[in-house]
Design a protein around this motif. Structure first.
Motif, PDB file in Angstrom:
ATOM      1  N   TRP A  92     -12.144   6.820  -6.736  1.00 16.51           N
ATOM      2  CA  TRP A  92     -11.280   5.941  -5.952  1.00 16.51           C
ATOM      3  C   TRP A  92      -9.901   6.542  -5.726  1.00 16.51           C
ATOM      4  O   TRP A  92      -9.298   6.351  -4.657  1.00 16.51           O
ATOM      5  CB  TRP A  92     -11.174   4.562  -6.620  1.00 16.51           C
ATOM      6  CG  TRP A  92     -10.291   4.495  -7.835  1.00 16.51           C
ATOM      7  CD1 TRP A  92     -10.670   4.604  -9.133  1.00 16.51           C
ATOM      8  CD2 TRP A  92      -8.881   4.290  -7.855  1.00 16.51           C
ATOM      9  NE1 TRP A  92      -9.592   4.487  -9.972  1.00 16.51           N
ATOM     10  CE2 TRP A  92      -8.471   4.283  -9.216  1.00 16.51           C
ATOM     11  CE3 TRP A  92      -7.905   4.114  -6.874  1.00 16.51           C
ATOM     12  CZ2 TRP A  92      -7.150   4.112  -9.612  1.00 16.51           C
ATOM     13  CZ3 TRP A  92      -6.577   3.939  -7.253  1.00 16.51           C
ATOM     14  CH2 TRP A  92      -6.215   3.944  -8.602  1.00 16.51           C
ATOM     15  N   LYS A  93      -9.372   7.288  -6.708  1.00 17.15           N
ATOM     16  CA  LYS A  93      -8.039   7.865  -6.539  1.00 17.15           C
ATOM     17  C   LYS A  93      -8.000   8.872  -5.398  1.00 17.15           C
ATOM     18  O   LYS A  93      -7.111   8.830  -4.540  1.00 17.15           O
ATOM     19  CB  LYS A  93      -7.571   8.522  -7.841  1.00 17.15           C
ATOM     20  CG  LYS A  93      -7.153   7.553  -8.918  1.00 17.15           C
ATOM     21  CD  LYS A  93      -6.571   8.290 -10.113  1.00 17.15           C
ATOM     22  CE  LYS A  93      -6.114   7.300 -11.185  1.00 17.15           C
ATOM     23  NZ  LYS A  93      -5.544   8.000 -12.361  1.00 17.15           N
ATOM     24  N   SER A  94      -8.968   9.774  -5.386  1.00 17.69           N
ATOM     25  CA  SER A  94      -8.984  10.780  -4.321  1.00 17.69           C
ATOM     26  C   SER A  94      -9.207  10.129  -2.960  1.00 17.69           C
ATOM     27  O   SER A  94      -8.583  10.516  -1.964  1.00 17.69           O
ATOM     28  CB  SER A  94     -10.060  11.831  -4.598  1.00 17.69           C
ATOM     29  OG  SER A  94     -11.341  11.229  -4.666  1.00 17.69           O
ATOM     30  N   ASP A  95     -10.077   9.108  -2.896  1.00 19.22           N
ATOM     31  CA  ASP A  95     -10.318   8.419  -1.620  1.00 19.22           C
ATOM     32  C   ASP A  95      -9.083   7.675  -1.155  1.00 19.22           C
ATOM     33  O   ASP A  95      -8.691   7.746   0.025  1.00 19.22           O
ATOM     34  CB  ASP A  95     -11.488   7.429  -1.764  1.00 19.22           C
ATOM     35  CG  ASP A  95     -12.828   8.126  -1.884  1.00 19.22           C
ATOM     36  OD1 ASP A  95     -12.878   9.335  -1.587  1.00 19.22           O
ATOM     37  OD2 ASP A  95     -13.809   7.474  -2.276  1.00 19.22           O
ATOM     38  N   PHE A  96      -8.437   6.941  -2.077  1.00 18.05           N
ATOM     39  CA  PHE A  96      -7.251   6.166  -1.712  1.00 18.05           C
ATOM     40  C   PHE A  96      -6.142   7.078  -1.219  1.00 18.05           C
ATOM     41  O   PHE A  96      -5.529   6.827  -0.178  1.00 18.05           O
ATOM     42  CB  PHE A  96      -6.768   5.349  -2.914  1.00 18.05           C
ATOM     43  CG  PHE A  96      -5.486   4.588  -2.653  1.00 18.05           C
ATOM     44  CD1 PHE A  96      -5.499   3.399  -1.946  1.00 18.05           C
ATOM     45  CD2 PHE A  96      -4.273   5.081  -3.101  1.00 18.05           C
ATOM     46  CE1 PHE A  96      -4.320   2.702  -1.700  1.00 18.05           C
ATOM     47  CE2 PHE A  96      -3.096   4.404  -2.861  1.00 18.05           C
ATOM     48  CZ  PHE A  96      -3.116   3.204  -2.156  1.00 18.05           C
ATOM     49  N   ARG A 105       5.332   2.736 -11.149  1.00 21.09           N
ATOM     50  CA  ARG A 105       5.287   2.981 -12.588  1.00 21.09           C
ATOM     51  C   ARG A 105       4.995   1.701 -13.370  1.00 21.09           C
ATOM     52  O   ARG A 105       4.480   1.750 -14.485  1.00 21.09           O
ATOM     53  CB  ARG A 105       6.622   3.571 -13.065  1.00 21.09           C
ATOM     54  CG  ARG A 105       6.994   4.886 -12.398  1.00 21.09           C
ATOM     55  CD  ARG A 105       6.039   5.990 -12.741  1.00 21.09           C
ATOM     56  NE  ARG A 105       6.051   6.318 -14.152  1.00 21.09           N
ATOM     57  CZ  ARG A 105       5.249   7.206 -14.722  1.00 21.09           C
ATOM     58  NH1 ARG A 105       4.343   7.845 -13.987  1.00 21.09           N
ATOM     59  NH2 ARG A 105       5.330   7.447 -16.010  1.00 21.09           N
ATOM     60  N   LEU A 106       5.342   0.532 -12.781  1.00 20.71           N
ATOM     61  CA  LEU A 106       5.125  -0.748 -13.455  1.00 20.71           C
ATOM     62  C   LEU A 106       3.824  -1.405 -13.004  1.00 20.71           C
ATOM     63  O   LEU A 106       3.675  -2.618 -13.114  1.00 20.71           O
ATOM     64  CB  LEU A 106       6.289  -1.711 -13.152  1.00 20.71           C
ATOM     65  CG  LEU A 106       7.658  -1.357 -13.727  1.00 20.71           C
ATOM     66  CD1 LEU A 106       8.705  -2.351 -13.229  1.00 20.71           C
ATOM     67  CD2 LEU A 106       7.621  -1.353 -15.251  1.00 20.71           C
ATOM     68  N   GLY A 107       2.905  -0.613 -12.498  1.00 18.75           N
ATOM     69  CA  GLY A 107       1.702  -1.159 -11.888  1.00 18.75           C
ATOM     70  C   GLY A 107       0.888  -2.080 -12.774  1.00 18.75           C
ATOM     71  O   GLY A 107       0.225  -2.985 -12.280  1.00 18.75           O
ATOM     72  N   ASN A 108       0.949  -1.886 -14.096  1.00 23.44           N
ATOM     73  CA  ASN A 108       0.144  -2.716 -15.008  1.00 23.44           C
ATOM     74  C   ASN A 108       0.904  -3.928 -15.524  1.00 23.44           C
ATOM     75  O   ASN A 108       0.382  -4.681 -16.351  1.00 23.44           O
ATOM     76  CB  ASN A 108      -0.333  -1.863 -16.189  1.00 23.44           C
ATOM     77  CG  ASN A 108      -1.296  -0.771 -15.737  1.00 23.44           C
ATOM     78  OD1 ASN A 108      -2.075  -0.967 -14.816  1.00 23.44           O
ATOM     79  ND2 ASN A 108      -1.228   0.376 -16.379  1.00 23.44           N
ATOM     80  N   TYR A 109       2.134  -4.119 -15.067  1.00 21.03           N
ATOM     81  CA  TYR A 109       2.931  -5.266 -15.513  1.00 21.03           C
ATOM     82  C   TYR A 109       2.360  -6.542 -14.912  1.00 21.03           C
ATOM     83  O   TYR A 109       2.255  -6.676 -13.696  1.00 21.03           O
ATOM     84  CB  TYR A 109       4.390  -5.078 -15.089  1.00 21.03           C
ATOM     85  CG  TYR A 109       5.343  -6.122 -15.637  1.00 21.03           C
ATOM     86  CD1 TYR A 109       5.659  -6.153 -16.984  1.00 21.03           C
ATOM     87  CD2 TYR A 109       5.924  -7.072 -14.801  1.00 21.03           C
ATOM     88  CE1 TYR A 109       6.540  -7.100 -17.505  1.00 21.03           C
ATOM     89  CE2 TYR A 109       6.798  -8.020 -15.301  1.00 21.03           C
ATOM     90  CZ  TYR A 109       7.108  -8.022 -16.648  1.00 21.03           C
ATOM     91  OH  TYR A 109       7.975  -8.965 -17.153  1.00 21.03           O
ATOM     92  N   ARG A 110       1.986  -7.504 -15.740  1.00 21.38           N
ATOM     93  CA  ARG A 110       1.227  -8.668 -15.270  1.00 21.38           C
ATOM     94  C   ARG A 110       2.099  -9.856 -14.901  1.00 21.38           C
ATOM     95  O   ARG A 110       1.600 -10.815 -14.327  1.00 21.38           O
ATOM     96  CB  ARG A 110       0.223  -9.105 -16.352  1.00 21.38           C
ATOM     97  CG  ARG A 110      -0.738  -8.013 -16.777  1.00 21.38           C
ATOM     98  CD  ARG A 110      -1.511  -7.443 -15.614  1.00 21.38           C
ATOM     99  NE  ARG A 110      -2.360  -8.431 -14.956  1.00 21.38           N
ATOM    100  CZ  ARG A 110      -3.045  -8.204 -13.837  1.00 21.38           C
ATOM    101  NH1 ARG A 110      -2.935  -7.033 -13.228  1.00 21.38           N
ATOM    102  NH2 ARG A 110      -3.806  -9.144 -13.316  1.00 21.38           N
ATOM    103  N   ARG A 111       3.394  -9.854 -15.235  1.00 22.92           N
ATOM    104  CA  ARG A 111       4.254 -10.994 -14.915  1.00 22.92           C
ATOM    105  C   ARG A 111       4.814 -10.799 -13.510  1.00 22.92           C
ATOM    106  O   ARG A 111       5.997 -10.551 -13.306  1.00 22.92           O
ATOM    107  CB  ARG A 111       5.366 -11.119 -15.955  1.00 22.92           C
ATOM    108  CG  ARG A 111       4.882 -11.204 -17.387  1.00 22.92           C
ATOM    109  CD  ARG A 111       3.983 -12.402 -17.649  1.00 22.92           C
ATOM    110  NE  ARG A 111       4.690 -13.659 -17.517  1.00 22.92           N
ATOM    111  CZ  ARG A 111       5.325 -14.271 -18.515  1.00 22.92           C
ATOM    112  NH1 ARG A 111       5.302 -13.732 -19.727  1.00 22.92           N
ATOM    113  NH2 ARG A 111       5.935 -15.417 -18.339  1.00 22.92           N
ATOM    114  N   ASP A 170      -6.664  -3.776 -11.556  1.00 24.39           N
ATOM    115  CA  ASP A 170      -5.460  -3.573 -12.352  1.00 24.39           C
ATOM    116  C   ASP A 170      -4.571  -2.453 -11.805  1.00 24.39           C
ATOM    117  O   ASP A 170      -3.490  -2.194 -12.348  1.00 24.39           O
ATOM    118  CB  ASP A 170      -5.820  -3.283 -13.815  1.00 24.39           C
ATOM    119  CG  ASP A 170      -6.660  -2.022 -13.976  1.00 24.39           C
ATOM    120  OD1 ASP A 170      -7.133  -1.473 -12.963  1.00 24.39           O
ATOM    121  OD2 ASP A 170      -6.848  -1.577 -15.122  1.00 24.39           O
ATOM    122  N   GLN A 171      -5.002  -1.797 -10.731  1.00 18.71           N
ATOM    123  CA  GLN A 171      -4.214  -0.730 -10.122  1.00 18.71           C
ATOM    124  C   GLN A 171      -3.629  -1.140  -8.761  1.00 18.71           C
ATOM    125  O   GLN A 171      -2.935  -0.354  -8.125  1.00 18.71           O
ATOM    126  CB  GLN A 171      -5.079   0.525  -9.925  1.00 18.71           C
ATOM    127  CG  GLN A 171      -5.640   1.098 -11.212  1.00 18.71           C
ATOM    128  CD  GLN A 171      -4.560   1.634 -12.121  1.00 18.71           C
ATOM    129  OE1 GLN A 171      -3.639   2.317 -11.698  1.00 18.71           O
ATOM    130  NE2 GLN A 171      -4.665   1.307 -13.408  1.00 18.71           N
TER     131      GLN A 171
END
Length: 404
Positions: free
Chosen positions: A7-11, A277-283, A134-135
């Motif tokens: 998915w990373k290379s495709d995106f 960089r804050l991609g996983n921050y859930r709030r 989550d990304q």
């Protein structure tokens, strides 16, 4: 569907093509503004050109969303890029034989806008089919950073190229950019929805209604959309008022306008990188609220500055830009995460249409306001309204529930 290992290379393959196309399109857009200004010197013509940029999205958005959800999104993106390229190619060829009439430029701008109105929701709807949930916020941050790079580069590159090349050569660069974007989409494997593989009878009214119902059922997203519409109404005129406040209130020159635009774009680039960089921050509601606070305070301070406070205004512009990804990028990720993939095209087109309709209303109101009271007071008024939105955002229980 979302978790295939490549998915990373495709995106990033798709977004590499979009980066090229975004920058070349922004350069051409600026060059066309230079051309229309030089040829007509008419504010009305420039306003019409700006109107054509978002009118197709505002009027056709809900119907376009039906197509995006019912047909192969990959093919829609490729077709949109080819239509944009073809319209530019016709204009470039015409420029070889004549001085381009204003009506022809306007027609091409309209066709390009229609192509973009199909392409943007299709791209947003494709992303969650490729990217793990989550990304999504992280990818939205990088997308915002990419957009801000185009804002920084395009004015300077457009001015340079326009001074040494004919308009048709700049158009040819944009045609090449559109073809590169369509090629990168073509070579990437994009998952399809099951609905795309079936023979489908279109029912526009029913399909548009289904998209609205799907959005309204998520009360948090619907409440966020309503706040976002008010935000768009008071904030979007600010983009058109930078030249006015820079030159008339602060007594600057066109160079001062460029400084404010670059400061805003640089802030937006930095904000996009931080969000990445804050991609996983859930709030996420905190991020959106913080964005509103930063934008509101920056606008209010700008409106209170004295006429000799231009340097502080540039700092405020940088903070305005810094705030943008934490609203628009996070909101996009929330929609991609919480709306079913088969409805995303309709929902993104519907929200884009609502936002686009708020823009001209805000421009009209701000025009009357600034002519009678003063441009600095519109900045103050907008800042106060957006601070109010920031207060309402975490208070509304529907929006608070988006983090659950």
């Amino acid at each position: 569907m979302r978790k295939h290992k490549n998915w990373k290379s495709d995106f990033f393959m798709i977004w590499a093509g979009q980066a090229v196309s975004l920058i070349t399109s922004a350069i051409l857009q600026m060059a066309i503004i230079f051309y229309l200004t030089e040829k007509t010197g008419s504010g009305m013509i420039l306003s019409m050109a700006s109107l054509l940029g978002f009118l197709p999205y505002a009027v056709l958005g809900p119907a376009i969303g039906v197509f995006v959800d019912r047909y192969d999104r990959k093919k829609i993106m490729i077709a949109a890029d080819i239509i944009i390229a073809a319209a530019g190619a016709v204009l470039a060829i015409a420029a070889l034989y004549m001085e381009l009439p204003v009506w022809m430029v306007m027609v091409v701008l309209f066709i390009r806008s229609v192509g973009t109105a199909f392409h943007s929701p299709a791209l947003n709807a494709v992303t969650p089919l490729m990217v793990p949930e989550d990304q999504l916020t992280k990818c939205a941050g990088y997308s915002q950073a990419l957009q801000s790079v185009s804002y920084i580069l395009s004015p300077a590159l457009a001015a340079l190229l326009y001074s040494v090349w004919e308009l048709n050569a700049i158009i040819a660069i944009d045609v090449l950019g559109a073809l590169i974007a369509s090629l990168t989409v073509a070579i990437v494997n994009i998952p399809k929805l099951k609905a795309d593989q079936q023979s489908i009878q279109l029912n526009f009214i029913q399909d548009m209604k289904e998209g609205f119902v799907e959005l309204k059922q998520n009360k948090g997203l619907f409440a966020l959309l309503l706040l976002g519409t008010l935000y768009t109404f008071v904030y979007m005129p600010i983009n058109a008022l930078y030249p006015l406040i820079s030159m008339e209130y602060f007594g600057g020159s066109p160079m001062h306008i460029s400084v404010t635009e670059i400061a805003f774009a640089a802030g937006m680039l930095f904000g996009g990188m931080i969000l990445g960089r804050l991609g996983n921050y859930r709030r996420r509601v905190r991020l959106i609220t913080g964005s509103f606070v930063m934008m509101g305070v920056s606008l209010a301070v700008s409106g209170l500055l004295p006429p000799y406070g231009f340097v502080m205004f540039v700092v405020c512009c940088a903070f305005m830009g810094l705030s943008v990804p934490f609203y628009s990028g996070v909101q996009t990720a929330l929609f991609q995460e919480k709306i079913k993939p088969e409805y995303l095209g309709r929902v993104f087109s519907l929200t884009g249409s609502i936002m686009s309709l708020a823009m001209p209303l805000g421009l009209i109101l701000s025009g009357f306001f600034t002519d009678r009271i003063g441009v600095n007071y519109w900045f103050l008024f907008s800042g106060i309204i957006i601070i109010g939105i920031a207060i309402a955002c975490p208070v509304l229980k529907e929006i608070k529930g988006l983090d659950s």
